[in-house]
Motif scaffolding. Sequence first.
Motif, PDB file in Angstrom:
ATOM      1  N   SER A  26       0.882  -1.160   0.000  1.00 51.58           N
ATOM      2  CA  SER A  26       0.000   0.000   0.000  1.00 51.58           C
ATOM      3  C   SER A  26       0.917   1.205   0.000  1.00 51.58           C
ATOM      4  O   SER A  26       2.134   1.055  -0.061  1.00 51.58           O
ATOM      5  CB  SER A  26      -0.869   0.002   1.257  1.00 51.58           C
ATOM      6  N   SER A  27       0.357   2.394   0.119  1.00 51.21           N
ATOM      7  CA  SER A  27       1.213   3.589   0.128  1.00 51.21           C
ATOM      8  C   SER A  27       2.128   3.581   1.349  1.00 51.21           C
ATOM      9  O   SER A  27       3.117   4.291   1.412  1.00 51.21           O
ATOM     10  CB  SER A  27       0.342   4.837   0.149  1.00 51.21           C
ATOM     11  N   ARG A  28       1.801   2.726   2.354  1.00 47.66           N
ATOM     12  CA  ARG A  28       2.607   2.680   3.584  1.00 47.66           C
ATOM     13  C   ARG A  28       3.807   1.738   3.474  1.00 47.66           C
ATOM     14  O   ARG A  28       4.645   1.695   4.357  1.00 47.66           O
ATOM     15  CB  ARG A  28       1.730   2.250   4.775  1.00 47.66           C
ATOM     16  N   GLY A  29       3.857   0.932   2.413  1.00 48.76           N
ATOM     17  CA  GLY A  29       4.990   0.014   2.273  1.00 48.76           C
ATOM     18  C   GLY A  29       4.560  -1.398   1.937  1.00 48.76           C
ATOM     19  O   GLY A  29       3.554  -1.610   1.241  1.00 48.76           O
ATOM     20  N   TYR A  30       5.304  -2.376   2.473  1.00 51.15           N
ATOM     21  CA  TYR A  30       5.091  -3.787   2.129  1.00 51.15           C
ATOM     22  C   TYR A  30       4.918  -4.635   3.379  1.00 51.15           C
ATOM     23  O   TYR A  30       5.429  -4.302   4.444  1.00 51.15           O
ATOM     24  CB  TYR A  30       6.308  -4.325   1.354  1.00 51.15           C
ATOM     25  N   LYS A  31       4.234  -5.773   3.237  1.00 48.40           N
ATOM     26  CA  LYS A  31       4.114  -6.730   4.334  1.00 48.40           C
ATOM     27  C   LYS A  31       3.593  -8.049   3.795  1.00 48.40           C
ATOM     28  O   LYS A  31       3.073  -8.118   2.685  1.00 48.40           O
ATOM     29  CB  LYS A  31       3.168  -6.213   5.426  1.00 48.40           C
ATOM     30  N   LEU A  32       3.722  -9.100   4.602  1.00 49.62           N
ATOM     31  CA  LEU A  32       3.029 -10.345   4.277  1.00 49.62           C
ATOM     32  C   LEU A  32       1.574 -10.149   4.710  1.00 49.62           C
ATOM     33  O   LEU A  32       1.317  -9.577   5.764  1.00 49.62           O
ATOM     34  CB  LEU A  32       3.640 -11.517   5.056  1.00 49.62           C
TER      35      LEU A  32
END
Length: 387
Positions: free
Chosen positions: A325-331
């Motif tokens: 998302s605009s906030r970054g990455y994650k699993l």
Amino acid sequence: MSMHNHVAFVDEWGNNGLDFTKKGRGGVPVSTHFIVVALTMPKDDIVQAEEVLERVRKKYFSKGIIKSSTVGTDHKRRKLILEELLKAPFQIFALVVDKRQLVSEGLRYKGSFYKFLHGLADRELFKIFPNLEMVASQRGTNTFMEGFIKYVHQTHIANLFNESSFGFVNNQDSLMVQAANFIAGTLARCYDETVITDQRQSFVDLLHPRLLTIKFWPDVFEPYLVKTTSDEQHYDATLAELSVKLANDFLHRKAPSQTPHVIDQHTCLSYLVFHFRHINANRYISSFEIIEHIKARRGKAVSLHYFQTKVIAPLRDAGVLIASSSRGYKLPASEADLYDFVNHSNTIIEPMLSRIQKFRNQIRMATNGELDVLDREEYSMIRKVVD
């Protein structure tokens, strides 16, 4: 019993080095463990505790301060001091982190190392004492404590129901912080490979009656995944396990590769898994944080374009689930994470398709319908979508 009037005196043992083959500053070996000790007590007991500690200080340290390193390997003397020290009315909270496991989890960037420790110490301490005042010694910059204080302020002070506060003292002034230092140094002699001793069991036995909790990381008895509450975006255990499984499959499959971009993919994914499992399954991690991590491992910086095209994109192509998302990455750990990814992709795909459509129509009109740029076989998929 109300915890509102509780205070914790905190000190640390160990260093933040993560390369165990090297000697640290001043030839000191890089510790295998990092230990945080908090001595907790009701405020009303401080005077009594300090009287006990002052007697110990005068008897064993004459004009100096109570300090673990002063006693060093004199185990007999250490036991005598501990026996008297433990007559003071405090309880011991200890956190013992095996840093070698952190490195095998992919954590090589020192900024992240402290961030992880801050979260862990904070979670465990405030689970027991939701409203805790803390006192620690100021030891200059870039120490665990300095960042921990910032972390506690950011995490708790915003919450009006929480009255936790943090004070700094000069280490020389607080007998309680000195005692925390002594106990942290004693625990090091029970767990850290650089100073471990055959007396470890007798030290642990002495401390045991006062141990409120001793928390080990990694904790072999912990469940596989971070515990999250049901209201956190409807955490979905099945989806979370699938995310970790697919990530681990990739890590095991690609482990021996020497290709730089595959090593970078490995670094990035190890960090995402580590963060997901041990820190926060709901937090997105910024590109900057992951790129810093890659830089720490490979010794030089990579560009954002490289990171997106040579690291994230191939991981997704290989079937690893990475939400963005605009906030970054994650699993992904919830349905919301999945929609974040699709929505994010949609904001890129839709405008591009619309541009292709306009481009195609302009050319068609200009050539009286004779030239269709999407006519080629290679573009059949785009043609389907646009049509």
